[in-house]
Design a protein around this motif. Structure first.
Motif, PDB file in Angstrom:
ATOM      1  N   MET A   1       0.803  -1.209   0.000  1.00  0.00           N
ATOM      2  CA  MET A   1       0.000   0.000   0.000  1.00  0.00           C
ATOM      3  C   MET A   1       0.842   1.268   0.000  1.00  0.00           C
ATOM      4  O   MET A   1       0.334   2.324  -0.296  1.00  0.00           O
ATOM      5  CB  MET A   1      -0.921   0.008   1.224  1.00  0.00           C
ATOM      6  CG  MET A   1      -2.032  -1.020   1.213  1.00  0.00           C
ATOM      7  SD  MET A   1      -3.410  -0.599   0.137  1.00  0.00           S
ATOM      8  CE  MET A   1      -4.016   0.884   0.871  1.00  0.00           C
ATOM      9  N   SER A   2       2.123   1.156   0.369  1.00  0.00           N
ATOM     10  CA  SER A   2       2.919   2.387   0.519  1.00  0.00           C
ATOM     11  C   SER A   2       3.033   3.163  -0.791  1.00  0.00           C
ATOM     12  O   SER A   2       3.123   4.389  -0.763  1.00  0.00           O
ATOM     13  CB  SER A   2       4.301   2.079   1.074  1.00  0.00           C
ATOM     14  OG  SER A   2       5.054   1.336   0.159  1.00  0.00           O
ATOM     15  N   LYS A   3       3.001   2.474  -1.934  1.00  0.00           N
ATOM     16  CA  LYS A   3       3.092   3.208  -3.209  1.00  0.00           C
ATOM     17  C   LYS A   3       1.853   4.059  -3.455  1.00  0.00           C
ATOM     18  O   LYS A   3       1.904   5.022  -4.205  1.00  0.00           O
ATOM     19  CB  LYS A   3       3.353   2.264  -4.372  1.00  0.00           C
ATOM     20  CG  LYS A   3       2.209   1.360  -4.723  1.00  0.00           C
ATOM     21  CD  LYS A   3       2.559   0.481  -5.901  1.00  0.00           C
ATOM     22  CE  LYS A   3       1.396  -0.450  -6.208  1.00  0.00           C
ATOM     23  NZ  LYS A   3       1.685  -1.306  -7.324  1.00  0.00           N
ATOM     24  N   SER A  60       8.523  11.855   3.390  1.00  0.00           N
ATOM     25  CA  SER A  60       7.364  10.981   3.560  1.00  0.00           C
ATOM     26  C   SER A  60       7.751   9.524   3.350  1.00  0.00           C
ATOM     27  O   SER A  60       7.266   8.641   4.065  1.00  0.00           O
ATOM     28  CB  SER A  60       6.221  11.380   2.624  1.00  0.00           C
ATOM     29  OG  SER A  60       6.562  11.189   1.279  1.00  0.00           O
ATOM     30  N   GLN A  61       8.655   9.260   2.431  1.00  0.00           N
ATOM     31  CA  GLN A  61       9.101   7.881   2.204  1.00  0.00           C
ATOM     32  C   GLN A  61       9.830   7.343   3.436  1.00  0.00           C
ATOM     33  O   GLN A  61       9.607   6.204   3.851  1.00  0.00           O
ATOM     34  CB  GLN A  61      10.015   7.795   0.974  1.00  0.00           C
ATOM     35  CG  GLN A  61      10.417   6.396   0.610  1.00  0.00           C
ATOM     36  CD  GLN A  61       9.228   5.520   0.267  1.00  0.00           C
ATOM     37  OE1 GLN A  61       8.291   5.955  -0.390  1.00  0.00           O
ATOM     38  NE2 GLN A  61       9.246   4.286   0.723  1.00  0.00           N
ATOM     39  N   ARG A  62      10.683   8.168   4.056  1.00  0.00           N
ATOM     40  CA  ARG A  62      11.386   7.734   5.269  1.00  0.00           C
ATOM     41  C   ARG A  62      10.396   7.454   6.405  1.00  0.00           C
ATOM     42  O   ARG A  62      10.541   6.470   7.128  1.00  0.00           O
ATOM     43  CB  ARG A  62      12.393   8.798   5.710  1.00  0.00           C
ATOM     44  CG  ARG A  62      13.647   8.844   4.858  1.00  0.00           C
ATOM     45  CD  ARG A  62      14.729   9.714   5.501  1.00  0.00           C
ATOM     46  NE  ARG A  62      14.292  11.057   5.791  1.00  0.00           N
ATOM     47  CZ  ARG A  62      14.425  12.100   4.977  1.00  0.00           C
ATOM     48  NH1 ARG A  62      15.001  11.945   3.795  1.00  0.00           N
ATOM     49  NH2 ARG A  62      14.001  13.297   5.339  1.00  0.00           N
ATOM     50  N   GLU A  65       8.601   4.181   5.684  1.00  0.00           N
ATOM     51  CA  GLU A  65       9.494   3.046   5.902  1.00  0.00           C
ATOM     52  C   GLU A  65       9.671   2.748   7.388  1.00  0.00           C
ATOM     53  O   GLU A  65       9.761   1.595   7.782  1.00  0.00           O
ATOM     54  CB  GLU A  65      10.856   3.311   5.252  1.00  0.00           C
ATOM     55  CG  GLU A  65      10.820   3.230   3.746  1.00  0.00           C
ATOM     56  CD  GLU A  65      12.108   3.703   3.091  1.00  0.00           C
ATOM     57  OE1 GLU A  65      13.050   4.114   3.803  1.00  0.00           O
ATOM     58  OE2 GLU A  65      12.165   3.677   1.851  1.00  0.00           O
ATOM     59  N   ARG A  66       9.716   3.801   8.221  1.00  0.00           N
ATOM     60  CA  ARG A  66       9.861   3.590   9.665  1.00  0.00           C
ATOM     61  C   ARG A  66       8.612   2.966  10.268  1.00  0.00           C
ATOM     62  O   ARG A  66       8.684   2.266  11.260  1.00  0.00           O
ATOM     63  CB  ARG A  66      10.137   4.912  10.371  1.00  0.00           C
ATOM     64  CG  ARG A  66      11.591   5.331  10.258  1.00  0.00           C
ATOM     65  CD  ARG A  66      11.872   6.455  11.225  1.00  0.00           C
ATOM     66  NE  ARG A  66      10.944   7.557  11.004  1.00  0.00           N
ATOM     67  CZ  ARG A  66      11.291   8.828  10.902  1.00  0.00           C
ATOM     68  NH1 ARG A  66      12.550   9.169  11.006  1.00  0.00           N
ATOM     69  NH2 ARG A  66      10.405   9.758  10.697  1.00  0.00           N
TER      70      ARG A  66
END
Length: 67
Positions: A1-3, A60-62, A65-66
């Motif tokens: 879902m992150s994409k 936002s990507q970092r 990911e966390r």
């Protein structure tokens, strides 16, 4: 879902940054109405917005990911 989440999260961060809500500290979003300033003097250039968007996409990507 992150994409799917990451682009929306970047938009939220950009909006918060435009409102002066991001200062390197923790912040929350809670459905309150926030006044805006849409004057040309405060809007910036397309190049500046592109750089800011890239920076917020990385942030936002970092965060995604966390979590």
């Amino acid at each position: 879902m992150s994409k799917h989440i990451q682009p929306r999260f970047t938009q939220v961060l950009m909006t918060c940054d435009q409102q002066g809500l991001i200062g390197g500290n923790m912040f929350t979003i809670d459905d309150c109405k926030i006044p805006s300033n849409v004057s040309k003097e405060w809007s910036g250039t397309r190049a500046k917005l592109t750089r800011k968007k890239a920076k917020l996409e990385r942030a936002s990507q970092r965060i995604i990911e966390r979590h």
